[in-house]
Scaffold this active site. Structure first.
Site, PDB file in Angstrom:
ATOM      1  N   ASP A 178     -11.508  -0.758   5.149  1.00 30.50           N
ATOM      2  CA  ASP A 178     -10.624  -1.937   5.073  1.00 30.50           C
ATOM      3  C   ASP A 178     -11.410  -3.198   5.417  1.00 30.50           C
ATOM      4  O   ASP A 178     -11.197  -4.258   4.816  1.00 30.50           O
ATOM      5  CB  ASP A 178      -9.459  -1.816   6.076  1.00 30.50           C
ATOM      6  CG  ASP A 178      -8.457  -0.728   5.714  1.00 30.50           C
ATOM      7  OD1 ASP A 178      -8.613  -0.093   4.652  1.00 30.50           O
ATOM      8  OD2 ASP A 178      -7.516  -0.517   6.521  1.00 30.50           O
ATOM      9  N   LYS A 216      -4.437  -1.507  13.792  1.00 25.54           N
ATOM     10  CA  LYS A 216      -3.793  -0.418  14.525  1.00 25.54           C
ATOM     11  C   LYS A 216      -4.308  -0.349  15.953  1.00 25.54           C
ATOM     12  O   LYS A 216      -5.497  -0.484  16.195  1.00 25.54           O
ATOM     13  CB  LYS A 216      -4.024   0.905  13.782  1.00 25.54           C
ATOM     14  CG  LYS A 216      -3.123   1.024  12.568  1.00 25.54           C
ATOM     15  CD  LYS A 216      -3.531   2.161  11.688  1.00 25.54           C
ATOM     16  CE  LYS A 216      -4.901   1.871  11.148  1.00 25.54           C
ATOM     17  NZ  LYS A 216      -5.412   2.882  10.249  1.00 25.54           N
ATOM     18  N   VAL A 273      -5.302   0.201   2.680  1.00 19.49           N
ATOM     19  CA  VAL A 273      -5.410  -1.262   2.645  1.00 19.49           C
ATOM     20  C   VAL A 273      -6.575  -1.670   1.745  1.00 19.49           C
ATOM     21  O   VAL A 273      -6.456  -2.562   0.895  1.00 19.49           O
ATOM     22  CB  VAL A 273      -5.585  -1.826   4.065  1.00 19.49           C
ATOM     23  CG1 VAL A 273      -5.991  -3.299   4.024  1.00 19.49           C
ATOM     24  CG2 VAL A 273      -4.303  -1.644   4.874  1.00 19.49           C
ATOM     25  N   ASP A 316     -17.602   5.248  12.861  1.00 19.97           N
ATOM     26  CA  ASP A 316     -16.320   5.247  12.152  1.00 19.97           C
ATOM     27  C   ASP A 316     -15.717   3.848  12.130  1.00 19.97           C
ATOM     28  O   ASP A 316     -15.115   3.392  13.100  1.00 19.97           O
ATOM     29  CB  ASP A 316     -15.344   6.237  12.789  1.00 19.97           C
ATOM     30  CG  ASP A 316     -14.093   6.439  11.933  1.00 19.97           C
ATOM     31  OD1 ASP A 316     -13.917   5.694  10.950  1.00 19.97           O
ATOM     32  OD2 ASP A 316     -13.301   7.347  12.245  1.00 19.97           O
ATOM     33  N   GLU A 369       0.843  -1.207   0.000  1.00 23.77           N
ATOM     34  CA  GLU A 369       0.000   0.000   0.000  1.00 23.77           C
ATOM     35  C   GLU A 369       0.873   1.250   0.000  1.00 23.77           C
ATOM     36  O   GLU A 369       2.071   1.204   0.329  1.00 23.77           O
ATOM     37  CB  GLU A 369      -0.923   0.000   1.213  1.00 23.77           C
ATOM     38  CG  GLU A 369      -0.191   0.091   2.530  1.00 23.77           C
ATOM     39  CD  GLU A 369      -1.002   0.813   3.605  1.00 23.77           C
ATOM     40  OE1 GLU A 369      -1.536   1.902   3.341  1.00 23.77           O
ATOM     41  OE2 GLU A 369      -1.079   0.277   4.725  1.00 23.77           O
TER      42      GLU A 369
END
Ligand code: PSU
Ligand code: MN
Length: 309
Positions: A150, A167, A114, A146, A33
């Site tokens: 991905d 993450k 991603v 939110d 990416e």
């Protein structure tokens, strides 16, 4: 699965000769990416890291294909000039799947997330993809809604993704639930624990464990037999002695979430804001770890691509 051949591609998608040759020969190719370069890592280190990521794939005998939009052209495999644009230009847009067509039509520059990297890689028949950490469900998503594209994209894209989990800025438990709902296969590489990106262990278990590239290749082969239409996530942790100190991590994260709220940051800007906060507030620790994560994932993806070729 019999995907589209390179001959089916529209003129607007340019596959680098080296990548096209490897794909045509059934060789090992790893998609990479570009948002991590443009929006995830600080300049000027990011250009050097981008080159190192490609080098880590090559060291395993696979061909790297960094994906981005440069001057409105979707490129699968970048030369050094294109890599420099993505790393250095202020005009580069963070482009998820829904943004791709707009950036192409405006003849702009776009860095792929991603989601959009997976979509474009699958479009040209690339089976393996390396990133740092996936996007997922953000903290407070029950109110903000939110959740990274991905997740839904990996739920509908048959590709193998190597990442250090998701993450650590996210709601990891909720993200794992969504991955299950979306039929994304999750395996821990050399671990029974789901990695926490900067941290070796997110505090959650993985449903399955694999210990070698050959084992991953066997799962990939079985998925083709079954006709799996979602992604395979290979969760590759940092070794514990290379992780960010958990106390430092939690302090910087708490400050970062507060700062994002105070600054009114929302939507696609949240992830770059928090990553930049980490890089500044951790005294370089998160940058060190982020770089090690992506290099390790690129190398493992290279080995998996070679084993599967
Ligand atoms: N992981 C990193 N650095 C990044 C990202 C992930 O180590 O920059 C990027 C990826 O491109 C991922 C995106 O797809 O963040 C997710 O953004 P969002 O949460 O807005 O969907
Ligand atoms: Mn989002």
């Amino acid at each position: 699965m019999p995907g589209p051949t390179l001959d089916d591609l529209p003129d607007g998608i340019v596959v680098a000769p080296e990548v096209a040759e490897a794909l045509g020969a059934g060789g090992a190719v790893v998609a990479l990416e570009s948002t991590i370069i443009s929006h995830g890592l600080p300049r000027p280190t990011n250009l050097d890291v981008a080159r190192q990521i490609e080098g880590a794939v090559r060291d395993q005998g696979a061909v790297p294909a960094t994906i981005a939009i440069v001057d409105g052209i979707i490129r699968i495999g970048l030369d050094d000039a294109a890599l420099a644009v993505i790393a250095g230009s202020d005009e580069v847009v963070k482009a998820s799947v829904r943004d791709l067509a707009v950036v192409v039509a405006a003849k702009g520059h776009g860095a792929t997330t991603v989601a959009s990297t997976a979509e474009l890689a699958a479009r040209v028949g690339i089976g393996v993809f390396a990133t740092g950490g996936l996007g997922g469900v953000h903290r407070g998503a029950a109110d903000s809604f939110d959740e990274s594209a991905d997740l839904t994209t990996l739920g509908a894209t048959p590709i193998t993704v190597v990442s250090a989990g998701v993450k650590s800025i996210l709601d990891v438990a909720a993200t794992l639930e969504r991955l299950e709902t979306l039929n994304v296969t999750v395996v821990g590489y050399g671990t029974d624990r789901f990695p926490g990106f900067y941290l070796a262990d997110s505090g959650h278990a993985v449903p399955h464990r694999v210990d070698s590239p050959d084992e991953v290749a066997a799962v990939m082969a079985a998925r083709r037999t079954i006709g799996s239409t979602a992604a395979l996530l290979v969760a590759n942790p940092l070794p514990e002695d290379r992780q960010v100190d958990p106390v430092l991590h939690d302090r910087v994260l708490t400050d970062g979430l507060d700062a994002a709220t105070a600054a009114g940051v929302t939507g696609k800007d949240v992830t770059p804001f928090l990553l930049a906060h980490f890089h500044e507030a951790s005294g370089g620790e998160s940058l060190r770890a982020n770089t090690e994560i992506i290099l390790a994932n690129a190398a493992l993806a290279g080995r998996i691509a070679v084993a599967a070729a």
